[in-house]
Design a protein around this motif. Structure first.
Motif, mmCIF file in Angstrom:
data_model
loop_
_atom_site.group_PDB
_atom_site.id
_atom_site.type_symbol
_atom_site.label_atom_id
_atom_site.label_comp_id
_atom_site.label_asym_id
_atom_site.label_seq_id
_atom_site.Cartn_x
_atom_site.Cartn_y
_atom_site.Cartn_z
ATOM 1 N N LYS A 202 0.857 -1.189 0.000
ATOM 2 C CA LYS A 202 0.000 0.000 0.000
ATOM 3 C C LYS A 202 0.894 1.241 0.000
ATOM 4 C CE LYS A 202 -4.288 1.439 2.195
ATOM 5 N NZ LYS A 202 -5.079 1.449 3.415
ATOM 6 N N THR A 203 0.835 2.015 -1.064
ATOM 7 C CA THR A 203 1.688 3.211 -1.171
ATOM 8 C C THR A 203 1.177 4.158 -2.253
ATOM 9 O OG1 THR A 203 3.957 4.001 -1.527
ATOM 10 C CG2 THR A 203 3.271 2.117 -2.861
ATOM 11 N N LYS A 204 1.524 5.446 -2.112
ATOM 12 C CA LYS A 204 1.227 6.416 -3.184
ATOM 13 C C LYS A 204 2.454 6.651 -4.047
ATOM 14 C CE LYS A 204 -2.479 9.046 -0.929
ATOM 15 N NZ LYS A 204 -2.382 8.770 0.532
ATOM 16 N N TYR A 205 3.564 5.993 -3.692
ATOM 17 C CA TYR A 205 4.837 6.157 -4.406
ATOM 18 C C TYR A 205 4.738 5.516 -5.788
ATOM 19 C CZ TYR A 205 10.021 6.432 -4.572
ATOM 20 O OH TYR A 205 11.341 6.714 -4.876
ATOM 21 N N ARG A 206 5.202 6.219 -6.796
ATOM 22 C CA ARG A 206 5.204 5.670 -8.163
ATOM 23 C C ARG A 206 6.620 5.236 -8.538
ATOM 24 N NH1 ARG A 206 1.618 4.057 -7.399
ATOM 25 N NH2 ARG A 206 -0.352 5.067 -7.070
ATOM 26 N N GLY A 207 6.774 3.980 -8.928
ATOM 27 C CA GLY A 207 8.078 3.493 -9.400
ATOM 28 C C GLY A 207 8.980 2.967 -8.297
ATOM 29 N N LEU A 208 8.383 2.503 -7.216
ATOM 30 C CA LEU A 208 9.183 1.954 -6.111
ATOM 31 C C LEU A 208 9.857 0.650 -6.553
ATOM 32 C CD1 LEU A 208 9.717 2.562 -3.042
ATOM 33 C CD2 LEU A 208 7.930 0.890 -2.549
ATOM 34 N N GLY A 209 11.163 0.569 -6.381
ATOM 35 C CA GLY A 209 11.906 -0.648 -6.741
ATOM 36 C C GLY A 209 11.382 -1.839 -5.963
ATOM 37 N N VAL A 210 11.389 -3.014 -6.610
ATOM 38 C CA VAL A 210 10.818 -4.208 -5.982
ATOM 39 C C VAL A 210 11.601 -4.602 -4.724
ATOM 40 C CG1 VAL A 210 12.108 -5.836 -7.446
ATOM 41 C CG2 VAL A 210 9.944 -6.553 -6.405
ATOM 42 N N ASP A 211 12.911 -4.295 -4.697
ATOM 43 C CA ASP A 211 13.711 -4.626 -3.501
ATOM 44 C C ASP A 211 13.269 -3.783 -2.303
ATOM 45 O OD1 ASP A 211 14.630 -2.378 -4.848
ATOM 46 O OD2 ASP A 211 16.755 -2.771 -4.456
ATOM 47 N N ARG A 212 13.011 -2.479 -2.557
ATOM 48 C CA ARG A 212 12.518 -1.631 -1.471
ATOM 49 C C ARG A 212 11.127 -2.075 -1.045
ATOM 50 N NH1 ARG A 212 13.067 4.395 -3.704
ATOM 51 N NH2 ARG A 212 12.171 4.968 -1.688
ATOM 52 N N ALA A 213 10.277 -2.351 -2.030
ATOM 53 C CA ALA A 213 8.886 -2.718 -1.732
ATOM 54 C C ALA A 213 8.822 -3.994 -0.890
ATOM 55 C CB ALA A 213 8.105 -2.908 -3.034
ATOM 56 N N ALA B 143 21.141 -0.275 3.177
ATOM 57 C CA ALA B 143 22.414 0.392 2.885
ATOM 58 C C ALA B 143 23.291 -0.485 2.006
ATOM 59 C CB ALA B 143 23.125 0.740 4.198
ATOM 60 N N GLY B 144 23.085 -0.364 0.712
ATOM 61 C CA GLY B 144 23.872 -1.127 -0.247
ATOM 62 C C GLY B 144 24.608 -0.175 -1.175
ATOM 63 N N SER B 145 24.653 -0.497 -2.488
ATOM 64 C CA SER B 145 25.335 0.413 -3.416
ATOM 65 C C SER B 145 24.631 1.770 -3.439
ATOM 66 C CB SER B 145 25.423 -0.201 -4.816
ATOM 67 O OG SER B 145 24.157 -0.641 -5.230
ATOM 68 N N ALA B 146 23.321 1.774 -3.190
ATOM 69 C CA ALA B 146 22.612 3.004 -2.828
ATOM 70 C C ALA B 146 22.014 2.792 -1.432
ATOM 71 C CB ALA B 146 21.501 3.304 -3.824
ATOM 72 N N ILE B 147 21.709 3.884 -0.738
ATOM 73 C CA ILE B 147 21.039 3.744 0.559
ATOM 74 C C ILE B 147 19.598 4.227 0.390
ATOM 75 C CG2 ILE B 147 20.990 4.474 2.990
ATOM 76 C CD1 ILE B 147 24.016 5.022 2.732
ATOM 77 N N THR B 148 18.651 3.299 0.551
ATOM 78 C CA THR B 148 17.250 3.692 0.442
ATOM 79 C C THR B 148 16.641 3.768 1.839
ATOM 80 O OG1 THR B 148 16.588 1.383 0.169
ATOM 81 C CG2 THR B 148 16.969 2.648 -1.833
ATOM 82 N N VAL B 149 15.770 4.751 2.015
ATOM 83 C CA VAL B 149 15.110 4.952 3.305
ATOM 84 C C VAL B 149 13.605 5.037 3.054
ATOM 85 C CG1 VAL B 149 14.925 6.475 5.323
ATOM 86 C CG2 VAL B 149 17.112 6.263 4.130
ATOM 87 N N ASP B 150 12.829 4.197 3.719
ATOM 88 C CA ASP B 150 11.383 4.166 3.503
ATOM 89 C C ASP B 150 10.649 4.128 4.839
ATOM 90 O OD1 ASP B 150 10.834 3.828 0.464
ATOM 91 O OD2 ASP B 150 12.538 2.517 0.870
ATOM 92 N N LEU B 151 9.582 4.884 4.901
ATOM 93 C CA LEU B 151 8.818 4.960 6.151
ATOM 94 C C LEU B 151 7.518 4.161 6.036
ATOM 95 C CD1 LEU B 151 8.356 6.251 8.998
ATOM 96 C CD2 LEU B 151 7.320 8.208 7.817
ATOM 97 N N MET B 152 7.322 3.253 7.004
ATOM 98 C CA MET B 152 6.089 2.448 7.057
ATOM 99 C C MET B 152 5.279 2.844 8.297
ATOM 100 S SD MET B 152 6.013 0.296 4.493
ATOM 101 C CE MET B 152 4.785 -0.908 5.025
#
Lengths: 204, 204
Positions: free
Chosen positions: A63-74, A88-97
């Motif tokens: 459930k999200t309003k984000y468009r184009g969220l990578g499947v790894d983040r999702a 924290a990998g080759s990029a660092i992604t931060v997501d709030l649930m």
């Protein structure tokens, strides 16, 4: 059950509770049935064609309003009810649930990118990050100044969003960041736990 | 009076209240007397030999416990009594001044480095920074997520150190950061003002 997390530079394989990392270039895909997620565009088509592969992308709905969220983040977020998910990998992604709903997120370069950036700017800025860095006072020499300039902004922005929520840290550089947070769990299996949840749902 | 600020990629020339930028590779040094600072190791020796050049490095003493502070950072701080000095160029340096004493500081990659880093990580992360970005809500699409991941951590850490102190922003990317701070002055002449202060002192 065999799970594959296919990234941009390497593949993580999860089997019998253990994670193994492989270089993408020299990896031989298994002959037995495996479930996977893949963010690497160059590999997607090839893997999709393997008769023993099951792509989990599109098999779950975060459930999200984000468009184009990578499947790894999702998928990492999918297993988290409430908290901040940091990969924290080759990029660092931060997501709030919040209440199992994804609220948005952002992307920073991975720790090793900063080192490269500094080296490209000036030969004077070539350095290894100082693992003993402390963030509670201003740096007083260059190696400290560079490490601080990498770590502190990342920690600062994650803390601002986390407030009193739990932080879930995963990815290759998670351990380097872990000590700077109080309410934090390090879980290298976060993505695979999300994948297991999806598999459980689709196979029930 | 002719002032030169010699950086890693270009030279800034200050004359009659105006700043002009030149590419370092194609720059012809003036025949008349000029005062300069230089952080570029490849050029230092060459310029030192010019009979009409006056190096301001070593001609002033910034009160600090920092070891190895670049002369460009030192001179920018030298003109500031109290506040946070941010020079947003190929690197972003942040230095805290209290009662004309330097308290320490740190170094982040410059804004353009982040763009390069993202492009190197994945073709999916190639993007221009979104100039309309707002920092008060979490991003909901990739271009926002990348811009936010560059700007927000930088703003966050600067604000944490600044608290209610004034922020002095200078350098090529100062304008891109200016709008995110309340108690902030944009002063593209900050380094040259520091140089002028030094010249006034040594020539009195």
């Amino acid at each position: 059950m065999l799970l594959l997390d296919i990234g941009n530079t390497n593949i993580k394989v999860f089997e019998k509770g253990e994670i193994k990392r492989f270089d993408l270039k020299s990896f031989s895909f298994p002959k037995e049935k495996f479930y996977y997620i893949c963010v690497n565009e160059d590999f997607k088509e090839k893997i999709e064609k393997l008769p023993n592969s099951v792509n989990l992308e599109g098999k779950f709905s975060l459930k999200t309003k984000y468009r184009g969220l990578g499947v790894d983040r999702a998928v990492a977020c999918y297993g988290v009810f409430d908290g901040v998910v940091v990969d924290a990998g080759s990029a660092i992604t931060v997501d709030l649930m919040i209440d199992h709903e994804h609220q948005g997120g952002f992307i920073m370069p991975g720790l090793s990118s900063y080192k490269e950036s500094f080296a490209n700017i000036s030969s004077k800025l070539i350095c290894n990050l100082d693992e003993e860095i402390t963030l509670d006072r201003l740096p007083l020499k260059t190696t400290e100044a560079l490490t601080y300039g990498v770590i502190k902004p990342i920690v600062c922005v994650i803390k601002e969003w986390a407030k009193d929520k739990k932080i879930y840290l995963t990815g290759g550089d998670a351990k380097a960041l872990f000590k700077f947070f109080e309410n934090c769990v390090y879980d290298e299996k976060l993505v695979f736990k999300g994948m297991q949840k999806v598999i459980k749902e689709i196979e029930c």
